[in-house]
Design a protein around this motif. Structure first.
Motif, PDB file in Angstrom:
ATOM      1  N   LEU A 530       0.817  -1.223   0.000  1.00  0.00           N
ATOM      2  CA  LEU A 530       0.000   0.000   0.000  1.00  0.00           C
ATOM      3  C   LEU A 530       0.843   1.263   0.000  1.00  0.00           C
ATOM      4  O   LEU A 530       0.344   2.346  -0.344  1.00  0.00           O
ATOM      5  CB  LEU A 530      -0.920   0.019   1.237  1.00  0.00           C
ATOM      6  CG  LEU A 530      -2.299  -0.628   1.125  1.00  0.00           C
ATOM      7  CD1 LEU A 530      -3.078  -0.408   2.422  1.00  0.00           C
ATOM      8  CD2 LEU A 530      -3.088  -0.069  -0.045  1.00  0.00           C
ATOM      9  N   ILE A 531       2.104   1.157   0.439  1.00  0.00           N
ATOM     10  CA  ILE A 531       2.949   2.337   0.567  1.00  0.00           C
ATOM     11  C   ILE A 531       3.184   2.972  -0.800  1.00  0.00           C
ATOM     12  O   ILE A 531       3.570   2.305  -1.775  1.00  0.00           O
ATOM     13  CB  ILE A 531       4.301   1.977   1.225  1.00  0.00           C
ATOM     14  CG1 ILE A 531       4.074   1.254   2.554  1.00  0.00           C
ATOM     15  CG2 ILE A 531       5.141   3.224   1.433  1.00  0.00           C
ATOM     16  CD1 ILE A 531       3.217   2.003   3.532  1.00  0.00           C
ATOM     17  N   GLY A 532       2.946   4.294  -0.874  1.00  0.00           N
ATOM     18  CA  GLY A 532       3.127   5.041  -2.120  1.00  0.00           C
ATOM     19  C   GLY A 532       1.903   5.070  -3.004  1.00  0.00           C
ATOM     20  O   GLY A 532       1.881   5.784  -4.020  1.00  0.00           O
ATOM     21  N   LYS A 533       0.870   4.289  -2.664  1.00  0.00           N
ATOM     22  CA  LYS A 533      -0.344   4.295  -3.473  1.00  0.00           C
ATOM     23  C   LYS A 533      -1.112   5.596  -3.278  1.00  0.00           C
ATOM     24  O   LYS A 533      -1.146   6.174  -2.185  1.00  0.00           O
ATOM     25  CB  LYS A 533      -1.248   3.115  -3.086  1.00  0.00           C
ATOM     26  CG  LYS A 533      -0.641   1.742  -3.343  1.00  0.00           C
ATOM     27  CD  LYS A 533      -0.511   1.470  -4.835  1.00  0.00           C
ATOM     28  CE  LYS A 533      -0.028   0.052  -5.110  1.00  0.00           C
ATOM     29  NZ  LYS A 533       1.349  -0.175  -4.655  1.00  0.00           N
ATOM     30  N   ALA A 534      -1.748   6.047  -4.361  1.00  0.00           N
ATOM     31  CA  ALA A 534      -2.550   7.269  -4.324  1.00  0.00           C
ATOM     32  C   ALA A 534      -3.993   6.895  -4.012  1.00  0.00           C
ATOM     33  O   ALA A 534      -4.604   6.090  -4.721  1.00  0.00           O
ATOM     34  CB  ALA A 534      -2.459   8.003  -5.654  1.00  0.00           C
TER      35      ALA A 534
END
Length: 644
Positions: A530-534
């Motif tokens: 999930l890290i960096g997802k918009a």
């Protein structure tokens, strides 16, 4: 067995003047023997006895009994310590007039939770020369007899320490000697500590004398004995000038020779030889002659010779005091015999006073933080959502052409209005010693359904969530760490358009997938995915139309936090919940919904810059047609204008 270290006792007078009744007193007491505490009035001897006996608490320092320190005592422990190890003898006797002699003595046993033992009472009464006095009332006894009852009461529970405060102060000389004779006999197997002002008695009966002045030890001396010199199996020379013949009928020529030699060594002067048994006993008492030693001289106490036994304080147990209810009622009822009307009036006034005091104390000392803490503990709640409300009464009126109020009408009903907590209030809530932590939450209408798939899970755990955060909190990384929240992946948000999500939101995307801005469904299997997802949030301002879809705002997910709130609801992750009882399932689902709405599991974690950028989206709750909200609890709050 008993030691005191650096005892200090300070009394404060009304004017603030301090009196140091004890000033750094340290004593190691022997396991047995008779120790006198001497000193003039105000020297601190009685205060020392009271502190050692647990009747008073030291200002500093400690009492150590069998390895257990008074620093760890509660008030109840002091009571239990006295009940277990100490037998008290007071100058005023402190005998209960409501009970006969046997009942007075047996009461000490009953306070230990034991049954009255008539045989033991009879034995003790005989020991103190009061045989047959069982059923006598205290008011029929002389002072000396009362004191001997007090001694018997102290002995009935077989205490290891006996403490006597001026035990002969109210007695004549002969009776006083009888009391000390009894205590001296007891000191052969027990530690007897006596407070007295009589030096003669102390030097006659004491094994050790500690003299106090101005709260400090002035002198500490111990009686030293000279051991006997055996001249044979039948003859001993005690103390250099006392000859003891064990059996005159068995004197040998060698014995006679030794006796003559010892007499000649004395030189000139008179010598008295006694054989009368009664007179011999009296002389031995006066000269303090034992079987194989004599004494009579005191020397400075050599503390290195005092070798107390080693005790494990953890194994030292106390017996709690238990006064039988029948005795408590009897003691209380005895007060009615004297001035019953005055007593009843006093009780009535006391009840009224304490009731008023309780009401006023509750009003003046009300602590909202304490109330919250107690409520959470009683309901076994880990987290809860708090909201602030105030009361108001609505008023309607018209304005004439000159701007004057006409046709004014006030509502008969009191309404409530939700409002926001301010930063100052939040800081005050967090400044508490109850272990509570408060995080501010911004209430913003939001929705991130654009990132959710159309695939609905069959599991209730994931279907409960409707695609919106229950709020946004900028509580900060330190707050989350302090409360045990774990960062599973990524980092804490730093800018206004970054957010961290709780583990529950990650699990939702793990179950159903994550839809990116290109409308592609991505598999999520680890928190790092999930890290960096918009993530797209549709935010609505408070004054927007209810049916508005809001304004799209894009945020970057920087972290995933485990807030440790939903582990108890793993059964709801099952597709088939038929094995769960229907009522239990319903309760589980309700508790799950409450945990999500009341806790951190559905919040978005944002940075400190979030509010400045999105404050126009935060709900104010204030009714736009109401003004002048200064007095929260007056006759009415604010004014409501009609459409006219």
């Amino acid at each position: 067995m008993l030691s005191v270290k650096n005892l200090v006792k300070v009394y404060k007078a009304k004017g603030g003047t301090e009196t140091r009744a004890l000033d750094g007193v340290s004593i190691d007491f022997p396991e047995k023997g008779m120790v006198f505490l001497l000193g003039k009035s105000g020297s601190g001897k009685s205060t020392l006895l009271n502190v050692i006996g647990g009747l008073d608490m030291p200002t500093s320092g400690e009492v150590i009994v069998k390895g257990k320190s008074s620093r760890d005592f509660t008030q109840a422990d002091f009571d239990s310590y006295r009940n277990t190890f100490i037998g008290f003898i007071f100058q005023e006797y402190n005998i209960l007039e409501e009970f006969n002699i046997e009942q007075n003595i047996a009461l000490a046993l009953q306070l230990q939770g034991k049954k009255s033992d008539k045989a033991e009472v009879d034995k003790l009464l005989e020991l103190v020369d009061l045989a047959g006095f069982n059923k006598r009332k205290p008011n029929t006894l002389s002072g000396g007899q009362r004191q001997r009852v007090a001694i018997a009461r102290a002995l009935i529970k077989n205490p290891e320490i006996i403490m006597a405060d001026e035990p002969t102060g109210a007695l004549d000389s002969d009776t006083g000697k009888q009391v000390f004779e009894t205590l001296k006999k007891l000191s052969e197997n027990k530690l007897v500590i006596v407070v007295s002002h009589d030096r003669d008695f102390a030097e006659t009966y004491g094994d050790r004398i500690i003299e106090l002045k101005d709260g400090k030890i002035l002198s500490d001396v111990t009686k030293e004995y000279e051991q006997s010199d055996d001249k044979g199996a039948n003859v001993k020379v005690i103390g250099g000038n006392n000859i003891r013949i064990k059996d005159c009928s068995k004197l040998s020529d060698d014995d006679v020779s030794e006796i003559i030699k010892t007499i000649k060594q004395k030189g000139s002067g008179e010598m008295l030889i006694l054989s009368d048994e009664d007179k011999l006993a009296e002389v031995k008492k006066v000269c303090d002659i034992k079987e194989d030693r004599t004494g009579g001289h005191f020397e400075k106490t050599d503390v290195s010779k005092i070798k107390p036994a080693n005790y494990d304080g953890a194994k030292t147990k106390f017996i709690k005091s238990k006064l039988p209810a029948s005795h408590a009622i009897k003691i209380g009822a005895s007060g009615l015999k004297t001035k019953p009307v005055r007593l009843a009036f006093t009780i009535l006034l006391s009840v009224i006073s304490f009731t008023l005091f309780g009401v006023l104390s509750a009003m003046m000392l009300y602590d909202p933080i304490y109330s919250i803490a107690v409520a959470l503990q009683e309901e076994n709640v880990e987290t809860a959502r708090l909201e602030k409300y105030y009361d108001y009464v609505s008023i309607w009126y018209n304005l004439d052409s000159n701007g004057n109020k006409i046709n004014e009408e006030k509502s008969d009903y009191t309404m409530i209005q939700r409002t926001r907590l301010g930063k100052t209030e939040l800081d005050e809530l967090n400044d508490n010693d109850k272990g509570l932590s408060f995080a501010g939450v911004y209430d913003i209408s939001n929705n991130f359904s654009d990132n959710l798939t159309n695939n609905k899970s069959k599991k209730y755990y994931y279907n409960y969530f409707n695609g919106e955060f229950s709020g946004f909190t900028d509580c900060g990384e330190d707050f989350l760490k302090k409360n045990g929240f774990t960062l599973l992946a990524g980092s804490h948000p730093k800018t206004a358009n970054e957010i961290a999500v709780p583990k529950y939101i990650y699990e939702l995307f793990e179950e159903t997938g994550f839809v990116d801005n290109d409308r592609k469904t991505l598999d999520i299997s680890e928190p790092e995915d999930l890290i960096g997802k918009a993530i797209t949030l549709r935010l609505s301002k408070p004054d927007e139309d209810f049916y508005s879809n809001g304004t799209k705002k894009t945020f970057t997910i920087t972290g995933v936090y485990d807030v440790n709130e939903l582990s108890a609801f793993s059964d709801l992750k099952k597709e088939d919940v038929l094995e769960i009882d229907k009522d239990e399932l319903k309760a589980l689902q309700e508790n799950f919904a409450e945990a999500c709405s009341q806790g951190f599991s559905s919040l978005a974690f944002v940075s400190s810059e979030f509010y400045d950028k999105y404050k126009d989206y935060v709900k104010s709750y204030e009714d736009p047609v109401r003004v002048d909200t200064e007095t929260f609890y007056g006759v009415y709050i604010g004014e409501r204008y009609s459409d006219e």
